[in-house]
Motif scaffolding. Structure first.
Motif, mmCIF file in Angstrom:
data_model
loop_
_atom_site.group_PDB
_atom_site.id
_atom_site.type_symbol
_atom_site.label_atom_id
_atom_site.label_comp_id
_atom_site.label_asym_id
_atom_site.label_seq_id
_atom_site.Cartn_x
_atom_site.Cartn_y
_atom_site.Cartn_z
ATOM 1 N N MET A 13 0.831 -1.206 0.000
ATOM 2 C CA MET A 13 0.000 0.000 0.000
ATOM 3 C C MET A 13 0.867 1.258 0.000
ATOM 4 O O MET A 13 0.582 2.222 -0.719
ATOM 5 C CB MET A 13 -0.941 0.002 1.198
ATOM 6 N N MET A 14 1.943 1.254 0.783
ATOM 7 C CA MET A 14 2.843 2.417 0.803
ATOM 8 C C MET A 14 3.521 2.606 -0.554
ATOM 9 O O MET A 14 3.668 3.728 -1.034
ATOM 10 C CB MET A 14 3.887 2.267 1.908
ATOM 11 N N ALA A 16 2.345 1.673 -3.463
ATOM 12 C CA ALA A 16 1.334 2.132 -4.415
ATOM 13 C C ALA A 16 1.065 3.625 -4.241
ATOM 14 O O ALA A 16 0.974 4.371 -5.227
ATOM 15 C CB ALA A 16 0.042 1.339 -4.237
ATOM 16 N N ILE A 17 0.954 4.081 -3.001
ATOM 17 C CA ILE A 17 0.698 5.498 -2.752
ATOM 18 C C ILE A 17 1.886 6.339 -3.203
ATOM 19 O O ILE A 17 1.721 7.404 -3.817
ATOM 20 C CB ILE A 17 0.372 5.724 -1.267
ATOM 21 N N ALA A 18 3.106 5.877 -2.932
ATOM 22 C CA ALA A 18 4.294 6.621 -3.357
ATOM 23 C C ALA A 18 4.387 6.678 -4.881
ATOM 24 O O ALA A 18 4.765 7.708 -5.448
ATOM 25 C CB ALA A 18 5.545 5.987 -2.771
ATOM 26 N N THR A 19 4.029 5.593 -5.559
ATOM 27 C CA THR A 19 4.071 5.566 -7.022
ATOM 28 C C THR A 19 3.046 6.524 -7.614
ATOM 29 O O THR A 19 3.339 7.274 -8.544
ATOM 30 C CB THR A 19 3.815 4.141 -7.534
ATOM 31 N N ILE A 20 1.843 6.517 -7.062
ATOM 32 C CA ILE A 20 0.790 7.406 -7.559
ATOM 33 C C ILE A 20 1.191 8.865 -7.333
ATOM 34 O O ILE A 20 1.019 9.714 -8.214
ATOM 35 C CB ILE A 20 -0.553 7.076 -6.883
ATOM 36 N N ALA A 21 1.748 9.155 -6.157
ATOM 37 C CA ALA A 21 2.174 10.530 -5.872
ATOM 38 C C ALA A 21 3.299 10.960 -6.802
ATOM 39 O O ALA A 21 3.342 12.114 -7.242
ATOM 40 C CB ALA A 21 2.605 10.643 -4.414
ATOM 41 N N ARG A 24 2.028 11.686 -10.400
ATOM 42 C CA ARG A 24 1.255 12.927 -10.507
ATOM 43 C C ARG A 24 2.152 14.153 -10.656
ATOM 44 O O ARG A 24 1.678 15.219 -11.028
ATOM 45 C CB ARG A 24 0.353 13.098 -9.287
#
Length: 81
Positions: A13-14, A16-21, A24
């Motif tokens: 989850m961490m 995935a969130i870092a990749t999405i951020a 962007r």
């Protein structure tokens, strides 16, 4: 075993969130080839500023008098008369 599963899920989850951020971010998008780099627009010449004309009535008038800063009315305007 449960700690391993929970740690794996939390790590995923961490990540995935870092990749999405990161994706962007516009710089990362350009580096990955997701968007084309923008061509910078350069202005050839800045327009001259337009200043309003000075009023002719106040052109020769003084801007104040020396007692304006230390006027008693200014400091004691709430005092009873």
């Amino acid at each position: 075993m449960m700690n391993f599963v929970l740690g794996t899920i939390a790590g995923a989850m961490m990540a995935a969130i870092a990749t999405i951020a990161a994706v962007r971010n516009p710089d990362v998008q350009v580096r990955l080839g997701l968007v084309r780099p923008e061509v910078p627009v350069v202005a050839v010449r800045r327009p001259d500023p337009v200043c309003p004309p000075a009023p002719s009535v106040l052109a020769g008038a003084p801007v104040g008098h020396p007692d304006l800063l230390f006027a008693k009315r200014r400091f004691w305007s709430v005092a009873p008369k």
